[in-house]
Scaffold this motif. Structure first.
Motif, short mmCIF file in Angstrom:
data_model
loop_
_atom_site.label_atom_id
_atom_site.label_comp_id
_atom_site.label_asym_id
_atom_site.label_seq_id
_atom_site.Cartn_x
_atom_site.Cartn_y
_atom_site.Cartn_z
N ARG A 23 0.93 -1.10 -0.04
CA ARG A 23 -0.02 0.02 0.03
C ARG A 23 0.88 1.40 0.09
N ASP A 26 -3.53 1.18 -3.75
CA ASP A 26 -4.73 0.40 -3.67
C ASP A 26 -5.26 -0.09 -4.91
N GLU A 27 -4.67 0.52 -5.96
CA GLU A 27 -5.09 0.13 -7.16
C GLU A 27 -4.68 -1.11 -7.56
N ASP A 54 -0.14 -6.66 -6.10
CA ASP A 54 -0.88 -5.49 -6.51
C ASP A 54 -1.34 -5.60 -7.95
N ARG A 58 -11.16 -2.54 -3.59
CA ARG A 58 -9.93 -1.73 -4.29
C ARG A 58 -10.43 -1.46 -5.73
#
Length: 341
Positions: A43, A48-49, A285, A322
């Protein structure tokens, strides 16, 4: 374990090898703590994408079927792809400069990012045209090659590689040299680790250290993709990757490579949905590529039949709470009219 977790919270990339080896064995509450720590580092690093690229696989053998290649490129573009990925050998009947010609034909047809040629295929293409690796990669880049897959890294340990492939693999040092050469001529690459077979936790850490050393020198890696061994070679006594090991490895990779490789991909074609969600809550992520099939040749590419739809992406993002961002291959912004996810 608790002391290593505290140390990692203070300095994620600063542990000695035995610290990361210990963390790779985390289970139960300690695994949850490790995953939460890795997620907090994720993060802070990239936000948060949840990112994804719209791409499709093409077979390099299409170089001898130019009209069919053109049709598939047109289809990929019409379906919203921004990337095409080519991995695999060129056909024997192809000409000496077939790899460069393949890239040039694709990029002349559509403004797609061409992500192509694993290290061993780079070496083979250079040999085919009778040039150095650097000269081949320079020519391919001039023709429009955008990046190279850092796949077939397996574990960068020759004993492990020999066990997995019977000695047919290029040596670990040669893999590193070929990737460094790609970076040197201005090409980016992915980085990979294949786990869950005969390697030890110490060898996993050594592999990540080797990738970190390349990144320190070149800055050429765009992301790390950690993949469990799915298709076990005959005669190999692979242990098989558990969900626990998968979660621990992704978390440790996020920590060890902090400040070096920002993006960590969840290899959704090789993981079940629950494990994909778990690693995305534990350091990863990115979802990688959607792997469009299309209708003209849905069997094209090594992962044929495995497609991630826009609904799939948003379902995963919703479970994580998210936002989704469609990215380019190198994590840039996609032009608004090309966004389809």
């Amino acid at each position: 374990m608790s002391s290593w977790l505290r140390a990692a919270a203070e300095d994620p990339a600063g542990l000695p090898d035995d610290g990361y080896v210990a963390l790779l064995g985390a289970d139960g509450e300690e695994l949850e703590e490790l995953a939460a720590l890795a997620d907090s580092v994720r993060r802070r690093t990239v936000g948060d994408e949840l990112t994804v690229v719209v791409n499709r696989n093409l077979d390099p053998a299409l170089v001898v079927k130019p009209e069919h290649l053109d049709a598939l490129v047109d289809e990929a573009w019409s379906l919203g792809a921004t990337e095409v990925c080519l991995q695999g050998p060129l056909p024997d009947e192809a000409g000496p400069d077939a790899a460069v010609e393949l890239v040039a034909r694709i990029t002349a047809r559509a403004p797609l990012h061409v992500h192509a040629f694993r290290p061993a295929e780079v070496e083979a293409a250079a040999a085919r045209r009778g040039s150095s690796v650097e000269a081949f990669l320079t020519a391919a880049r001039a023709a429009g090659l955008g990046s190279v897959p850092g796949t077939a890294a397996r574990i960068l340990d020759d004993a492990v590689r020999t066990t997995l492939t019977g000695g047919s693999d290029i040596p670990a040092a040669r893999w590193v040299e070929l990737i460094r050469t790609a970076h040197r001529v201005g090409l980016r690459s992915t980085a990979t680790i294949l786990y869950g077979h005969v390697e030890t936790a110490a060898q996993q850490v050594a592999h990540l250290r080797a990738l970190a050393a390349v990144q320190d020198d070149t800055g050429g890696f765009s992301e790390l993709i950690a993949m469990p061994l799915v298709d076990v070679p005959p005669g190999v006594a692979a242990r098989g990757a558990t969900a626990r090991e998968t979660r621990a490895l992704h978390a440790v990779a996020r920590l060890l490579l902090h400040g070096r490789i920002d993006h960590l991909q969840a290899a959704w074609p090789k993981l079940d949905r629950d494990t994909v969600l778990a690693v995305l809550r534990g350091g990863a992520d990115d979802l990688g590529g959607v792997l469009l099939d299309g209708v003209l040749d849905p069997g094209a590419g090594p992962e044929a039949g495995r497609v991630l739809t826009a609904a799939d992406v948003h379902d995963i993002a919703g479970a994580l709470d998210r936002p989704v961002r469609q990215r380019t291959t190198l994590y840039g912004e996609v032009e608004p009219e090309r966004v389809t996810v």
